[in-house]
Design a protein around this motif. Sequence first.
Motif, PDB file in Angstrom:
ATOM      1  N   TYR A 102      -2.008   3.109  -4.183  1.00  0.00           N
ATOM      2  CA  TYR A 102      -3.260   2.999  -3.438  1.00  0.00           C
ATOM      3  C   TYR A 102      -4.309   3.896  -4.091  1.00  0.00           C
ATOM      4  CZ  TYR A 102      -0.041   1.283   0.186  1.00  0.00           C
ATOM      5  OH  TYR A 102       0.916   0.595   0.879  1.00  0.00           O
ATOM      6  N   ILE A 117      -0.036   4.940   5.595  1.00  0.00           N
ATOM      7  CA  ILE A 117      -1.026   5.223   4.545  1.00  0.00           C
ATOM      8  C   ILE A 117      -2.405   4.696   4.942  1.00  0.00           C
ATOM      9  CG2 ILE A 117      -1.670   4.736   2.144  1.00  0.00           C
ATOM     10  CD1 ILE A 117       1.309   4.768   1.468  1.00  0.00           C
ATOM     11  N   ASN A 118      -2.460   3.503   5.566  1.00  0.00           N
ATOM     12  CA  ASN A 118      -3.745   2.970   6.023  1.00  0.00           C
ATOM     13  C   ASN A 118      -4.336   3.829   7.134  1.00  0.00           C
ATOM     14  OD1 ASN A 118      -4.086   0.709   4.330  1.00  0.00           O
ATOM     15  ND2 ASN A 118      -2.611  -0.472   5.513  1.00  0.00           N
ATOM     16  N   LYS A 165      -5.228  -1.164  -1.944  1.00  0.00           N
ATOM     17  CA  LYS A 165      -3.864  -1.226  -2.464  1.00  0.00           C
ATOM     18  C   LYS A 165      -3.894  -2.079  -3.724  1.00  0.00           C
ATOM     19  CE  LYS A 165       0.811  -2.708  -1.171  1.00  0.00           C
ATOM     20  NZ  LYS A 165       1.635  -3.343  -0.102  1.00  0.00           N
ATOM     21  N   VAL A 207       8.776  -1.192   4.809  1.00  0.00           N
ATOM     22  CA  VAL A 207       7.569  -1.377   3.999  1.00  0.00           C
ATOM     23  C   VAL A 207       6.329  -1.379   4.886  1.00  0.00           C
ATOM     24  CG1 VAL A 207       6.339  -2.973   2.485  1.00  0.00           C
ATOM     25  CG2 VAL A 207       8.798  -2.626   2.191  1.00  0.00           C
ATOM     26  N   ALA A 208       6.425  -2.072   6.026  1.00  0.00           N
ATOM     27  CA  ALA A 208       5.274  -2.152   6.938  1.00  0.00           C
ATOM     28  C   ALA A 208       4.932  -0.792   7.523  1.00  0.00           C
ATOM     29  CB  ALA A 208       5.582  -3.148   8.059  1.00  0.00           C
ATOM     30  N   SER A 242       2.243  -2.776  -5.386  1.00  0.00           N
ATOM     31  CA  SER A 242       3.092  -2.771  -4.187  1.00  0.00           C
ATOM     32  C   SER A 242       3.289  -1.387  -3.597  1.00  0.00           C
ATOM     33  CB  SER A 242       4.459  -3.385  -4.515  1.00  0.00           C
ATOM     34  OG  SER A 242       5.109  -2.623  -5.524  1.00  0.00           O
ATOM     35  N   ASN A 243       3.182  -0.346  -4.447  1.00  0.00           N
ATOM     36  CA  ASN A 243       3.415   1.016  -3.963  1.00  0.00           C
ATOM     37  C   ASN A 243       2.305   1.989  -4.357  1.00  0.00           C
ATOM     38  OD1 ASN A 243       4.075   0.929  -6.695  1.00  0.00           O
ATOM     39  ND2 ASN A 243       5.544   2.610  -6.507  1.00  0.00           N
ATOM     40  N   VAL A 277       5.501   2.212   6.176  1.00  0.00           N
ATOM     41  CA  VAL A 277       4.905   3.050   5.139  1.00  0.00           C
ATOM     42  C   VAL A 277       3.443   2.664   4.926  1.00  0.00           C
ATOM     43  CG1 VAL A 277       4.943   3.610   2.678  1.00  0.00           C
ATOM     44  CG2 VAL A 277       7.078   3.539   3.964  1.00  0.00           C
ATOM     45  N   GLU A 278       3.186   1.344   4.837  1.00  0.00           N
ATOM     46  CA  GLU A 278       1.826   0.875   4.619  1.00  0.00           C
ATOM     47  C   GLU A 278       0.931   1.215   5.806  1.00  0.00           C
ATOM     48  OE1 GLU A 278      -0.390  -3.243   3.255  1.00  0.00           O
ATOM     49  OE2 GLU A 278       1.734  -2.916   2.854  1.00  0.00           O
ATOM     50  N   LYS A 279       1.476   1.121   7.003  1.00  0.00           N
ATOM     51  CA  LYS A 279       0.716   1.461   8.205  1.00  0.00           C
ATOM     52  C   LYS A 279       0.321   2.943   8.201  1.00  0.00           C
ATOM     53  CE  LYS A 279       1.217   1.710  13.248  1.00  0.00           C
ATOM     54  NZ  LYS A 279       2.155   1.481  14.400  1.00  0.00           N
TER      55      LYS A 279
END
Length: 647
Positions: free
Chosen positions: A228, A209-210, A222, A202-203, A225-226, A205-207
């Motif tokens: 943006y 995208i950011n 965001k 999860v971290a 949870s999924n 994927v979020e990293k």
Amino acid sequence: MKERLQKYDIFLICAVIILASIISFYTYNFFLATIFLVILLYVILYETININNTNDQSSLITSKIKLNINDNISDMSYPIALIHENGEIIWGNKRFKKELSNKDIEEQNILSIARDLDLQKLLKCDKDLKQRVKIKEGFYSVYANQIKYDEDKEDNLYIVYFIEVSNLRDLYATKESVVLIEVDNLSEALERTEENNRPMLVAEVEKAINAYGQKLKAMIVKYESNKYVLSVQDKYINDEINCKFDILEKISGIDIGNKLEVTLSIGVGRGGVSPQENYNFAVIAKELALGRGGDQVVVKNNDKIHFFGGNTRELEKRTRVRARVISQAIKELIFESSNVFIIGHKNPDMDCLGASVGLWTTIKQLGKNCNIILEQDINAIEYYLQQLKKDSAYDNMFITGEEAEKYINDKTLLIIVDVHNKGYVKNIDLVEKINRKIIIDHHRRSPDIIEGALLNYIEVYASSTSEMVTEIIQYILKKPIIKPLEAEGLLAGIVMDTKCFQFKSGVRTFDAAAFLRELGADTLEVKKMFADSFEDYLVIAETIKNAEVENNLAIAVCPSSSSNTVIVARAADELLNISGIDVCFVLSESNGSVAISGRSVGDINVQVVLEEIGGGGHMNMAGAKLNMPMAEALSLLKESIARNIKE
């Protein structure tokens, strides 16, 4: 100065003179009676001359006004129309007729020409409330002025001005585009990842995208949870288009022990006149991306839509909860209808007909009158139709589109199966005449979707429409009574679209097949539906023999004597069974048009190839029909292959 006598005074004078003449006549004073009659004639003549002079003067003024209108309004450089309060057009100048309407304008409403126009807002006649609307290929700024032509009448006239602003649209367009990102299979990927690695996945994927947002210098939020949302300067979108949105590959390349690739669905809205309009474009674009299986980017720039990615095999992630809810909604709509029609796509196949027959028998068990709309294009379904004709219970099942029009009313329900694209539905004119519609389909969602449906049940993860209908039957009817012949039609649809369970066959596919087998579907009878005649087999063999193969890609052209679309599909299937061929396209020419059937194995996407030239379908199976000579179609296909398939 002589004044014109009022009508009442004239009437009174004439009455007095006539009375005096009558009295003189009865008193035998004929001389006096004659004088009164002469006076009466003089008064009548005097008034007649006055009326004619007035009419002549009015006609002269009217002529001058009309001439002035023709000189100053009719020849104006921008379109102008005169309308009633209800929008009915009374008159339009030359520019209006030339640019905006080719029909008789007196029979039209202003809203039929400018469909996005707010009539109530227009009638306020406030220039600050100008509206921008698209008409044909141009954009116009529209406002109106009121004309009070009769104080005694409540109905006013309005003159409407259309100022073209097409060249200025880029100036009005906001420079901020909206990007919506959804990790469309995060929960599935987490389920197939060891528990201690899930937070890291999860971290990561979020990293990614950011970091993507920072690269675009975007505002990124965001909101689930999924999911943006990004606000991006439009110039950076052009850079992403040039690099084919490589964020898709970066995300799918994340490996934290996950056994399933993570994929994104991205919708981009740009070119609107406001951030709100761009957001609406982005919502539509993301829905298209999800409806086409995910792992892709859809860019919507006003009416133009572009696709990027989409090369990942669809993962089955439908739930029975959704199928049950949809089934109940369909059941309620059927109960609310007076009669039901079922229609499919042009040149129907066994998936289309099998699903139609399954729905037909279900609706009949609900006590509603139902017919399947079928025309003469029955090459692919002829064997099954012959079996149906042997049973008198199916005598009134089929109806032509022309016959169906006689029974259409406000409560008629139309169920569209195995198609949602306007260009491929069998009778689009009939479809548009019916207001209450349901779409049941399993193809990747097309931008040219049939609009106005009460319910869209489009599942790209399903193997076939017959599989979807088999599930619907089980939820609509507690104890479905399905005859073996009807079950065989549904099973044939599943077998055809999965190529005997080789493609897109999930757990739900085998559950549906098992249910149909329990109802008495005979697999040998299903096999007979796809048997080739000796003549057809020779044509298929000749087509394969003439195929050109290069870099595991085959292109074949059917002999000119064959015009059967079934042969085209069968030849494509057979080519794919040959070792060393991973993708193939088979073409056949008939009556000035060319049918193309594409097939592939692995991760090669034939759908994007054929969609670019007007077709569609699935990643591993797709088709197209082009209205052009074979040489042009072949050239167009090869150009699309070169752009979309890497060696």
